[in-house]
Write a protein that holds these residues in place. Structure first.
Motif, PDB file in Angstrom:
ATOM      1  N   ASN B  24     -12.245  -1.109  -1.556  1.00 52.14           N
ATOM      2  CA  ASN B  24     -11.442  -0.812  -0.368  1.00 52.14           C
ATOM      3  C   ASN B  24     -10.336  -1.852  -0.203  1.00 52.14           C
ATOM      4  O   ASN B  24     -10.515  -3.025  -0.543  1.00 52.14           O
ATOM      5  N   TYR B  25      -9.206  -1.414   0.303  1.00 49.11           N
ATOM      6  CA  TYR B  25      -8.115  -2.353   0.545  1.00 49.11           C
ATOM      7  C   TYR B  25      -7.587  -2.174   1.962  1.00 49.11           C
ATOM      8  O   TYR B  25      -7.670  -1.087   2.533  1.00 49.11           O
ATOM      9  N   ARG B  51      -2.574   4.948 -10.547  1.00 48.72           N
ATOM     10  CA  ARG B  51      -1.405   4.764  -9.689  1.00 48.72           C
ATOM     11  C   ARG B  51      -1.600   5.524  -8.384  1.00 48.72           C
ATOM     12  O   ARG B  51      -2.388   6.463  -8.305  1.00 48.72           O
ATOM     13  N   GLU B  52      -0.824   5.161  -7.390  1.00 47.70           N
ATOM     14  CA  GLU B  52      -1.004   5.737  -6.058  1.00 47.70           C
ATOM     15  C   GLU B  52      -0.728   7.231  -6.036  1.00 47.70           C
ATOM     16  O   GLU B  52      -1.259   7.939  -5.170  1.00 47.70           O
ATOM     17  N   ASN B  53       0.065   7.721  -6.970  1.00 49.90           N
ATOM     18  CA  ASN B  53       0.360   9.149  -6.991  1.00 49.90           C
ATOM     19  C   ASN B  53      -0.607   9.932  -7.880  1.00 49.90           C
ATOM     20  O   ASN B  53      -0.442  11.124  -8.097  1.00 49.90           O
ATOM     21  N   GLU B  54      -1.620   9.240  -8.388  1.00 52.91           N
ATOM     22  CA  GLU B  54      -2.646   9.894  -9.199  1.00 52.91           C
ATOM     23  C   GLU B  54      -3.922   9.986  -8.381  1.00 52.91           C
ATOM     24  O   GLU B  54      -4.385   8.980  -7.847  1.00 52.91           O
ATOM     25  N   LYS B  55      -4.489  11.150  -8.327  1.00 50.47           N
ATOM     26  CA  LYS B  55      -5.731  11.295  -7.572  1.00 50.47           C
ATOM     27  C   LYS B  55      -6.930  10.834  -8.389  1.00 50.47           C
ATOM     28  O   LYS B  55      -7.912  10.329  -7.866  1.00 50.47           O
ATOM     29  N   GLU B  56      -6.835  11.011  -9.696  1.00 47.58           N
ATOM     30  CA  GLU B  56      -7.990  10.770 -10.551  1.00 47.58           C
ATOM     31  C   GLU B  56      -7.537  10.392 -11.956  1.00 47.58           C
ATOM     32  O   GLU B  56      -6.502  10.866 -12.431  1.00 47.58           O
ATOM     33  N   LYS B  57      -8.307   9.548 -12.600  1.00 45.12           N
ATOM     34  CA  LYS B  57      -8.033   9.169 -13.989  1.00 45.12           C
ATOM     35  C   LYS B  57      -9.376   9.098 -14.705  1.00 45.12           C
ATOM     36  O   LYS B  57     -10.353   8.580 -14.153  1.00 45.12           O
ATOM     37  N   THR B  65     -10.958   7.279  -8.953  1.00 42.26           N
ATOM     38  CA  THR B  65     -10.176   8.036  -7.980  1.00 42.26           C
ATOM     39  C   THR B  65      -9.452   7.061  -7.060  1.00 42.26           C
ATOM     40  O   THR B  65      -9.845   5.904  -6.919  1.00 42.26           O
ATOM     41  N   PHE B  66      -8.394   7.559  -6.437  1.00 49.66           N
ATOM     42  CA  PHE B  66      -7.569   6.731  -5.573  1.00 49.66           C
ATOM     43  C   PHE B  66      -7.241   7.567  -4.337  1.00 49.66           C
ATOM     44  O   PHE B  66      -6.540   8.571  -4.438  1.00 49.66           O
ATOM     45  N   ASP B  67      -7.757   7.172  -3.198  1.00 49.52           N
ATOM     46  CA  ASP B  67      -7.523   7.907  -1.955  1.00 49.52           C
ATOM     47  C   ASP B  67      -6.699   7.021  -1.028  1.00 49.52           C
ATOM     48  O   ASP B  67      -7.236   6.083  -0.414  1.00 49.52           O
ATOM     49  N   THR B  68      -5.402   7.313  -0.931  1.00 45.93           N
ATOM     50  CA  THR B  68      -4.523   6.462  -0.133  1.00 45.93           C
ATOM     51  C   THR B  68      -4.750   6.656   1.367  1.00 45.93           C
ATOM     52  O   THR B  68      -4.372   5.787   2.153  1.00 45.93           O
ATOM     53  N   THR B  69      -5.375   7.773   1.751  1.00 51.67           N
ATOM     54  CA  THR B  69      -5.684   7.990   3.163  1.00 51.67           C
ATOM     55  C   THR B  69      -6.856   7.116   3.583  1.00 51.67           C
ATOM     56  O   THR B  69      -6.813   6.452   4.620  1.00 51.67           O
ATOM     57  N   SER B  73     -10.667   3.183  -3.598  1.00 50.42           N
ATOM     58  CA  SER B  73     -10.780   3.662  -4.967  1.00 50.42           C
ATOM     59  C   SER B  73     -12.268   3.709  -5.317  1.00 50.42           C
ATOM     60  O   SER B  73     -13.016   2.783  -4.987  1.00 50.42           O
ATOM     61  N   LEU B  74     -12.667   4.788  -5.951  1.00 47.47           N
ATOM     62  CA  LEU B  74     -14.047   4.911  -6.417  1.00 47.47           C
ATOM     63  C   LEU B  74     -14.055   4.874  -7.937  1.00 47.47           C
ATOM     64  O   LEU B  74     -13.192   5.469  -8.589  1.00 47.47           O
TER      65      LEU B  74
END
Lengths: 114, 110
Positions: B24-25, B51-57, B65-69, B73-74
């Protein structure tokens, strides 16, 4: 060598002595970083070198800490008048260019100050 | 100040299960996050960058995963193996440095 190397792997010193830690980055990597990792803690940024630019020293905890780098090769981290709280693993990393690139870490030097 | 936190210091799971680690950030919006693996007595090894515009890698059994809301990141390891036991670190860029979380130590038992 294929990776980042650091020496010595272990260093035991007495409080008040000076120590020098060495890092050999991957050939061709222009960026070099030093981090400190205390027991059970995350990595703490110390200093960043990029090519011939002035280093970013913003993470150095006190004026007892200094580092040098010769061109794009070897770097030495010097700790003067060591204190017991300096005991930690000191990690060096290098990368191709900008700080956004993947960093490749060495095995670290474990420093113990008695 | 910018903070990056890995809430769990340790995670113990059984072989074959999926491990999920959280990062978490707060107080900033990183352009990307990196995940590293660190084995005892060794330096961290890069695993994935998202990256922030990627939901998943994804990379083999790893998924990030990256959830900016949620500002989170998981990091998932599917079909976990004892060899996956290590400390996993998330990191973000702040100026010229990578700022690391304290890490989560994963233990996979057979």
């Amino acid at each position: 060598g294929a990776g980042v190397s650091q020496s010595p792997s272990n260093k035991v010193t007495e409080k008040g002595k000076d120590v020098e830690l060495r890092c050999d980055p991957i050939s061709g990597h222009t960026a070099l970083y030093w981090y400190r990792q205390r027991l059970g803690q995350g990595l703490e940024f110390l200093i960043y070198f990029q090519g011939n630019s002035a280093p970013d020293k913003s993470g150095l905890p006190s004026d007892r800490f200094s580092a040098e780098r010769t061109g794009e090769s070897v770097s030495t981290l010097t700790i003067q008048r060591t204190q017991q709280e300096d005991s930690a693993v000191y990690l060096c990393a290098s990368s191709f260019g900008t700080s956004a690139d993947t960093q490749y870490f060495g095995p670290g030097t474990r420093l113990t100050v008695l | 100040s910018q903070k990056i936190e890995q809430n769990s210091e340790a995670l113990n799971i059984q072989e074959g299960k999926t491990a999920t680690l959280t990062c978490n950030y707060t107080n900033y919006s990183p352009a990307y996050l990196q995940w590293y693996r660190q084995d005892p007595g060794r330096g961290p090894v890069f695993l994935l960058l998202i990256r922030e515009n990627e939901k998943e890698k994804r990379k083999e059994r790893l998924k990030v995963t990256f959830d900016t809301t949620l500002k989170q990141s998981l990091f998932h390891i599917t079909a976990s193996q004892p060899a996956d036991s290590a400390t996993y670190l998330c990191a973000h860029q702040a100026g010229t440095a990578l700022i690391f979380g304290k890490g989560t130590t994963l233990s996979v038992s057979s």
